[in-house]
Design a protein around this motif. Structure first.
Motif, short mmCIF file in Angstrom:
data_model
loop_
_atom_site.label_atom_id
_atom_site.label_comp_id
_atom_site.label_asym_id
_atom_site.label_seq_id
_atom_site.Cartn_x
_atom_site.Cartn_y
_atom_site.Cartn_z
N MET A 120 0.83 -1.20 0.00
CA MET A 120 0.00 0.00 0.00
C MET A 120 0.86 1.26 0.00
N LEU A 121 1.97 1.21 0.74
CA LEU A 121 2.88 2.36 0.73
C LEU A 121 3.50 2.54 -0.66
N SER A 122 3.85 1.42 -1.29
CA SER A 122 4.41 1.47 -2.63
C SER A 122 3.39 2.02 -3.62
N TYR A 123 2.14 1.60 -3.47
CA TYR A 123 1.06 2.09 -4.33
C TYR A 123 0.87 3.59 -4.13
N GLY A 124 0.85 4.02 -2.84
CA GLY A 124 0.70 5.44 -2.55
C GLY A 124 1.83 6.28 -3.14
N LYS A 125 3.04 5.76 -3.05
CA LYS A 125 4.19 6.47 -3.62
C LYS A 125 4.04 6.61 -5.13
N ALA A 126 3.56 5.54 -5.77
CA ALA A 126 3.39 5.58 -7.22
C ALA A 126 2.35 6.61 -7.63
N LYS A 127 1.32 6.78 -6.80
CA LYS A 127 0.28 7.75 -7.13
C LYS A 127 0.76 9.18 -6.91
N VAL A 128 1.55 9.37 -5.86
CA VAL A 128 2.03 10.72 -5.53
C VAL A 128 3.23 11.12 -6.38
N SER A 159 4.11 -0.46 -12.72
CA SER A 159 4.52 0.07 -11.42
C SER A 159 3.75 1.34 -11.09
N ASN A 160 3.51 2.18 -12.08
CA ASN A 160 2.69 3.37 -11.85
C ASN A 160 1.26 3.01 -11.46
N GLN A 161 0.76 1.93 -12.06
CA GLN A 161 -0.64 1.56 -11.86
C GLN A 161 -0.86 0.87 -10.51
N PHE A 162 0.12 0.05 -10.07
CA PHE A 162 -0.09 -0.79 -8.89
C PHE A 162 0.95 -0.58 -7.80
N GLY A 163 2.00 0.16 -8.11
CA GLY A 163 3.11 0.26 -7.17
C GLY A 163 4.14 -0.81 -7.47
N LYS A 164 5.39 -0.51 -7.12
CA LYS A 164 6.50 -1.40 -7.45
C LYS A 164 6.36 -2.77 -6.79
N LYS A 165 5.85 -2.81 -5.55
CA LYS A 165 5.75 -4.07 -4.81
C LYS A 165 4.78 -5.04 -5.48
N LEU A 166 3.56 -4.57 -5.75
CA LEU A 166 2.57 -5.45 -6.38
C LEU A 166 3.01 -5.83 -7.79
N GLY A 179 -8.11 -0.87 -18.06
CA GLY A 179 -9.24 -0.70 -17.16
C GLY A 179 -9.04 -1.25 -15.77
N LEU A 180 -7.88 -1.84 -15.50
CA LEU A 180 -7.65 -2.45 -14.19
C LEU A 180 -6.74 -1.56 -13.35
N SER A 181 -7.14 -1.33 -12.11
CA SER A 181 -6.31 -0.58 -11.17
C SER A 181 -6.56 -1.14 -9.79
N LEU A 182 -5.67 -0.83 -8.86
CA LEU A 182 -5.86 -1.30 -7.50
C LEU A 182 -7.13 -0.73 -6.91
#
Length: 534
Positions: free
Chosen positions: A131-139, A153-160, A191-194
């Motif tokens: 979730m932190l990785s996802y948040g970082k990707a969004k910000v 990585s932009n869509q889901f974060g590097k971890k996922l 069309g898929l995002s977290l």
């Protein structure tokens, strides 16, 4: 092996004169041959395999165990294809539950991913990191998106991305994710995002995923069941072979590989094949080729001007290591995707989940480990015994089964399983297609490898069905190149949703085009300057 009939495969030598010569006894070749003989045409089919028909859709047998090469769900939106399946194999389809999941570090994940389930399985700490990785990707998104890795990585974060996308994708396509184009990622995961996965999970838990039409019915998602021949997909193509031969108009020559296809100067063809007992020569007015386009170009006479372009076409191969295990079934899925970098296996099939009749012993589980590779590389070249040992070791690493439970194994190699869509493939295919259509109107290219298009079984059949209509009409009234497949084709929708063409129609209908006229998604490389290759 599945039951054979003596009349189906001859060791003919000498010269055979027919209306149509067919190269390859896979779904496209046998569909064409069967329909042509029904229409009164004489047909001769050559097949380089000495034992099996069906190509990649064949069913291989080992000591009573049957193996599906790649997994073939019998579902089509084309009513024409569904009707033909029912005609060829009217009494041997069974209805099977559809289930495929992701396996990662000892746990199963729904496919497609369900956000809450994925985060729960990953555990509190790893979920928090995701979730932190996802948040970082969004910000702080990557503003220079060039590759599959960048986009995902932009869509889901590097971890996922690293858990659920990187490993399996690289196994299948044989190239790093940072070399695959971002455009392909956007199409493949459109069309898929977290966030949408979280919202969908909430709707499911609250029963809110209903159609907004007053019916109260669930919104359409993935297919829950599919039809399947009780003895595997090869059963369909052996039946097509037998029906074709039974008309008295068709013959099949096994163990015969194309040597030369020569234009006779009068619009017809003289085809020579290497047989076990000497060369076989077939003369015909029309020729149908489901052979790899690269191979056909090298054996056409006179040599095409586009031989060089065709010789640059590439293929991705794979092999299946089947293990017989003294155990109950390891999982209920038709197959599971292996998202684990510690092993080379990409997918594991459970053959009993395809059909109970494919596994003769109730006390034995039979699974197939699929390894994606290139012909001639380390995996492809390993001895069968070494591959069985590798499969046993990797099943142990995954925690799915102990090696001492394995009581047998077999290896099946499938060359040219996937046409590769590199930066030059489209131009190379178009060049040869244009030359064939301009110079050889009686030469017809069909099927996955014949057209170098990433078709599924029903689409390969459709190219053959339209080709037969063209041969009967004596002109190219249908554009067979309109037939292709979208990545979502087998995931949702109604079987036979697109109806057969009205009798006498000579152009592809809008409905049929909607079902068949979209390009299946495959990765393209990022060029050296960081852009998608042209």
């Amino acid at each position: 092996m599945l039951e054979k009939t003596d009349r189906s495969a001859s060791k003919t030598t000498g010269e055979i004169a027919v209306d149509v010569a067919v190269i390859g006894a896979g779904p496209a070749g046998l569909t064409a041959a069967y329909l042509l003989t029904k229409a009164g045409k004489t047909v001769a089919v050559i097949e380089k395999d000495e034992t099996y028909v069906g190509g990649i859709s064949r069913t291989v047998e080992h000591e009573g165990y049957r193996f599906d090469i790649g997994g073939h769900r019998f579902f089509s939106k084309s009513q024409q294809v569904v009707d033909l399946w029912n005609e060829i194999l009217p009494d041997d389809f069974i209805q099977r539950p559809r289930m495929s999941r992701i396996y990662y570090e000892g746990k199963f994940y729904s496919y497609p991913l369900r956000a809450f389930e994925a985060l729960r399985n990953l555990g509190l700490w790893r979920s928090a990191m995701c979730m932190l990785s996802y948040g970082k990707a969004k910000v702080f998104p990557n503003r220079e998106v060039k590759s599959f890795e960048d986009w995902t990585s932009n869509q889901f974060g590097k971890k996922l991305y690293s858990i659920f996308f990187k490993t399996y994708t690289e196994k299948v396509w044989g190239m790093p994710c940072n070399e695959m184009s971002a455009d392909w990622a956007a199409q493949r995961i459109k069309g898929l995002s977290l966030w949408s996965a979280v919202v969908d999970g909430l709707k499911r838990s609250l029963g809110l995923n209903r159609l907004n039409d007053g019916s109260g019915k669930q919104a359409k998602t993935l297919l829950e069941t599919f039809r399947y021949p009780r003895l595997g997909p090869g059963m369909m193509w052996e039946a097509a072979r037998d029906k074709m031969v039974a008309t008295g108009k068709g013959q099949l020559i096994m163990g015969a590989e194309l040597k030369q296809l020569a234009a006779d100067g009068n619009g017809g063809w003289r085809m020579t094949a290497n047989g076990e007992d000497g060369d076989v020569v077939i003369t015909a007015k029309d020729a149908i080729s489901s052979a790899p386009m690269r191979q056909l170009a090298a054996r056409l006479h006179p040599l095409p001007e586009t031989t060089l372009e065709a010789s640059n076409l590439k293929y991705r191969d794979f092999l299946t290591v089947a293990l017989m295990i003294k155990s109950e079934d390891l999982f209920p899925d038709n197959w599971i995707y292996i998202h684990d970098s510690k092993v080379k296996v990409g997918r594991v099939q459970n053959f009993r989940s395809w059909s109970p009749e494919m596994v003769p012993d109730e006390d034995v589980a039979c699974v197939g480990l699929e390894y994606f590779c290139f012909e001639g590389d380390g995996l492809w070249s390993m001895d069968d015994d070494d591959l069985v040992e590798l499969a046993k070791k990797e099943m142990d690493i995954l925690g799915l089964v102990s090696p001492d439970k394995v009581i047998g194994g077999a290896v099946v190699r499938q060359e040219k399983a996937y046409p590769v869509y590199d930066e030059d493939y489209a131009a190379n295919v178009d060049a040869m297609r244009a030359e064939v259509e301009a110079k050889h109107p009686t030469l017809h290219l069909v099927g996955r490898n014949g057209m170098h298009r990433y078709n599924n079984q029903d689409h390969a059949m459709m190219t053959a069905m339209l080709t037969v209509e063209n041969i009967i009409a004596g002109e190219r009234v249908y554009d067979t190149w309109c037939v292709n497949e979208d990545a979502e084709y087998h995931e949702a929708g109604d079987e036979g949703a697109e109806k057969a063409l009205p009798e006498g129609r000579k152009t592809v209908s809008a409905d049929q085009a909607a079902a068949l006229n979209s390009m299946r998604d495959v990765p393209e490389r990022v060029s050296a300057d960081g852009k998608k290759a042209a």
